[in-house]
Structures are given as structure tokens and as C-alpha cells.
Scaffold this active site. Structure first.
Site, mmCIF file in Angstrom:
data_model
loop_
_atom_site.group_PDB
_atom_site.id
_atom_site.type_symbol
_atom_site.label_atom_id
_atom_site.label_comp_id
_atom_site.label_asym_id
_atom_site.label_seq_id
_atom_site.Cartn_x
_atom_site.Cartn_y
_atom_site.Cartn_z
ATOM 1 N N ASP A 150 0.494 -0.429 -0.023
ATOM 2 C CA ASP A 150 0.107 0.250 0.223
ATOM 3 C C ASP A 150 1.210 1.317 -0.021
ATOM 4 O OD1 ASP A 150 -2.595 0.992 -0.162
ATOM 5 O OD2 ASP A 150 -2.565 1.285 2.162
ATOM 6 N N HIS A 209 -8.507 11.378 0.367
ATOM 7 C CA HIS A 209 -9.226 9.769 0.133
ATOM 8 C C HIS A 209 -9.713 10.109 2.265
ATOM 9 C CE1 HIS A 209 -9.759 5.685 0.451
ATOM 10 N NE2 HIS A 209 -9.608 5.516 1.461
ATOM 11 N N ARG A 286 -21.807 9.484 9.559
ATOM 12 C CA ARG A 286 -22.830 9.963 8.825
ATOM 13 C C ARG A 286 -24.128 10.048 10.676
ATOM 14 N NH1 ARG A 286 -22.485 3.897 5.979
ATOM 15 N NH2 ARG A 286 -21.768 3.257 8.193
ATOM 16 N N ILE A 332 -16.078 9.049 2.935
ATOM 17 C CA ILE A 332 -17.039 9.975 3.152
ATOM 18 C C ILE A 332 -16.553 11.621 2.514
ATOM 19 C CG2 ILE A 332 -16.269 12.204 5.231
ATOM 20 C CD1 ILE A 332 -15.149 10.475 7.207
ATOM 21 N N GLU A 334 -16.842 10.576 -0.541
ATOM 22 C CA GLU A 334 -17.367 10.153 -1.885
ATOM 23 C C GLU A 334 -18.993 10.182 -1.401
ATOM 24 O OE1 GLU A 334 -18.924 6.040 -4.266
ATOM 25 O OE2 GLU A 334 -17.306 5.887 -2.878
ATOM 26 N N GLU A 382 -9.785 -0.892 -3.911
ATOM 27 C CA GLU A 382 -8.390 -1.284 -3.527
ATOM 28 C C GLU A 382 -8.623 -2.234 -3.937
ATOM 29 O OE1 GLU A 382 -6.660 1.270 -0.042
ATOM 30 O OE2 GLU A 382 -8.814 -0.089 -0.101
#
Length: 403
Positions: A150, A209, A286, A332, A334, A382
Site C-alpha cells: 500500500d 481519501h 454519518r 466520507i 464519496e 482497492e
């Protein structure tokens, strides 16, 4: 589901509280055969869900107390559907493998030894990743087992960005800013080239991101130039449960005033901080957005998150002398239109301006048509990137590029 003659590829993406997976054809295809996740491992809302063929689409909520149970549940489910001969390759997201491991490569005993030696620097990810690797290598011995790091996307960071300002002798031990979310960044840059053209992907791009783990990355000419996460994924901006950057003196202060041990400090900054620590109620943005009007601590947590995201985007733009494209991705980035609006409201000096209607609708392009900076909402994948990396590795091996 699959016959022994099928050429299939499994992508495994193990995080600190989840395991995501997807099955792809070995030949390139945008959509997987199925994808799924074991989520909220060790939490109160743990679940196992799969999306795919009619026989394998389900969502089950049951206790998954820790990663050992999660790994066993997943492997048992896979074995019932995928005989060992069906899988050409299994590609694993590996958080990082130290300074010598940047490129995608096959997992062998020497690599495993290196990864086990690195677990102390990444206790929230590497042990879980290694457990799955060991299990799947045992049950699928004929498959190619491929590690995709990663942090490899960030290997292009210049020394001024990657070097930690500590005594140089620690550099030989791999103490540097590795950066993370690299698979996500690589996927998003490929998608940017596809939807906006290669010129956009070759420009100055800032990737936000934003999710349970959050990072912001500066990309120029397709290469990572800086990123907010550092030696570990706990660095950078505040996240769901992670603190992000702190004054290093805090560890010493709490050791003296609270007798806090190093392990307790590590647990605090990785599992009790961020949105959860500030709100005192939830790490889920949320939930906090829904309660902020009546809960001042929830409102403060949301405000801090938006502020830190805005500040970090500004810092990444400074690293590459401006920005042409700003990408919001992650759970978040998106889905949270309010967060995008609050973050961008403080970026007008960079040329960022949103189209409020497009943003609220979650459109792919949410910038005002007259704005200098294109602001995009993009879905990262991913698991698809893992499959693409594995295909490239297998192709190079077939051509004699790997031993």
C-alpha cells in the site's frame, strides 16, 4: 461457483477492523464475479456481506470478536466455493514491507520473515494480513500469492518529504514516511486518466481519501510527491478513531502524568481518538452529521474533521505549487456532500469553487464551471487495483520478467 478450468484471481484487503475481498477473472474486467466484506470486526455491528451472483448475495450480522475468527470464517466460506485449482493467483494488500519492499512481488519465506519482523511497527494491520496470507497459502498451495504494498505508490516522494527529521542512524532501520492509501491513489489516478484524459492525470492532483482512515496526497506528473500519513497510518489528519499528527511531547507528558505505557498510548491514538475521541459517542461521521444540531460535541468533531481536511489539502497543494484537480474519495469523500462543501468553502484561494447543486447530488464533477480547479467525486476500488497489479505481475512473469 467456479470449475477447476476457470482462471480466477482473488483480491484480499485486510484492514484494522475489516477484511474486504473480491473475485475477478484473470483477464481484465471492470466488474468482479463477487465482492464482499467482514466489517466492524471486534465491534458491536459486525457483519459478513457479499454481493455477486444470486446464490451468493447476502448480509449477515453476527459477532465477529477478533481477526482470527474473521479469517477463519472467510477462508471456510471461500473453500466451499472455490476449489484450490480454480485460483490462478491471490493478491494481498500489504500495508508496507519495509524499505526493501516497494514493488509488487510473489510472497516467499524470505518475504514472510521480513514482514513478521515489521509487525511491531504496524501492529494494527500486518498481523491480520499475515494471518490471512498463511491460511490461504496453506489451503491454496498451487496459486501464486502476490503482495501489493500500500505504500509503494509513495516511493516516488522526494527525500525532503519522506525523511523524518530525527537522527540519521534511524533511516537505516526503515524509519521514514512511508505513506498509505497507495492502492487507492493508483486506482484513482488511472480512473482520472480514463474519465478526464491523460492531460488531467499528468497535472497537479490532490487526492482526499476521506473515510475511517483518511489521508491527502499530492500527485504531480502521475507521481506521489507528498502525503499526509507518515511512518504509520496513524499520522496526518484526524480520522474516525485515529488522532492524526500530535505533538510528540504528548507521549512523554502522559507517561509522567498518567503513567501511560507505550502500548496504552498506541491504543489511544489508534482506537480512542479522532472523531470518536472528540465526540465521545461515535467514529461514524454519518452518525455525527445527523446529531450535530443537538449535540455540541458531535458538531465540534465534524468541524474539526472538515478543518483538518481543508488544512491538509492546502498543505498538499503547497507541496506541488498549486492544484488542477481535487479528488474526493473514500466513504466520507464519496458520500458526504456537507463535508465536501465545508472543506471546499475554505479553499477559494486555490481556485476551488463548488456547484452546490452538483455537489448535493453527488455528481462526478462538482466544481463550478467557471472554477479554475476541477473537483471530482470518485469511487475508489482497492480490490480492483490489487487484481490489476497481480495481472501485471503474472504477465511479466510469463514474459520472463520474474524469477
Amino acid at each position: 461457483m467456479a470449475s477447476p478450468d476457470d482462471a480466477l484471481m482473488l483480491a484480499i484487503n485486510a484492514g484494522s477492523s475489516s477484511i474486504k475481498f473480491a473475485l475477478f477473472q484473470a483477464t481484465p474486467a471492470r466488474e468482479p464475479v463477487f465482492r464482499g466484506a467482514l466489517s466492524d470486526i471486534g465491534g458491536g455491528a459486525s457483519a459478513f456481506a457479499v454481493e455477486g451472483g444470486a446464490s451468493d448475495t447476502f448480509a449477515r450480522h453476527f459477532a465477529i470478536p477478533e481477526h482470527v475468527t474473521a479469517a477463519n470464517v472467510l477462508v471456510e466460506w471461500l473453500l466451499a466455493r472455490l476449489p484450490p485449482a480454480a485460483l490462478q493467483a491471490i493478491a494481498y494488500r500489504v500495508v508496507h514491507g519495509g524499505p526493501a519492499s516497494a514493488a509488487t512481488r510473489e510472497i516467499d519465506p524470505a518475504m514472510l520473515a521480513d514482514l513478521y519482523a515489521s509487525t511491531s511497527s504496524e501492529p494494527d494491520h500486518l498481523p491480520h494480513e499475515l494471518r490471512l496470507i498463511e491460511l490461504l497459502r496453506r489451503h491454496y498451495p498451487g496459486s501464486a500469492h502476490i503482495a501489493c504494498f500500500d505504500s509503494s505508490f509513495h516511493a516516488s516522494m522526494p527525500p525532503v518529504a519522506a525523511t523524518l527529521p530525527i537522527p540519521r542512524r534511524y533511516q537505516a532501520l526503515g524509519m521514514k514516511r512511508h505513506g498509505f492509501h497507495g492502492l487507492s491513489c493508483a486506482w484513482l489516478m488511472g480512473e482520472l486518466a480514463r474519465v478526464a484524459g491523460p492531460q488531467a492525470a499528468a497535472g497537479k492532483v490532490v487526492i482526499a481519501h476521506l473515510g475511517g482512515g483518511s489521508s491527502v496526497t499530492a500527485v504531480e506528473n502521475g507521481l506521489s510527491r507528498d502525503t499526509s500519513m507518515g511512518l504509520t497510518p496513524a499520522g496526518g489528519m484526524m480520522m474516525g478513531k485515529r488522532s492524526g499528527d500530535l505533538d510528540p511531547g504528548l507521549a512523554w507528558h502522559l507517561a509522567r502524568s498518567e503513567q501511560m505505557s507505550p502500548s496504552s498510548f498506541n491504543h489511544m491514538v489508534n482506537h480512542q481518538s479522532g472523531l470518536l475521541g472528540i465526540s465521545g459517542t461515535s467514529a461514524d461521521l454519518r452518525v455525527l452529521l445527523a446529531s450535530q444540531a443537538r449535540d455540541s460535541r458531535a458538531a465540534e468533531a465534524v468541524a474539526m474533521f472538515c478543518y483538518q481536511a481543508r488544512k491538509t489539502i492546502g498543505a498538499m497543494a503547497a507541496a506541488i505549487d498549486g492544484v488542477d484537480t481535487l479528488i474526493f474519495a473514500g466513504g466520507i469523500g464519496e458520500h458526504a456532500a456537507e463535508v465536501r462543501a465545508r472543506v471546499c468553502a475554505g479553499l477559494s484561494h486555490l481556485g476551488v469553487a463548488l456547484d452546490a447543486g452538483a455537489n448535493e447530488a453527488g455528481a462526478a464533477l462538482i466544481s463550478d464551471p467557471s472554477a479554475r480547479v476541477s473537483v471530482r467525486v470518485m469511487r475508489t476500488d482497492e480490490e480492483a487495483m490489487l487484481a490489476a497489479e497481480a495481472r501485471a505481475w503474472l504477465g511479466a512473469r510469463a514474459e520472463g520478467g520474474h524469477a
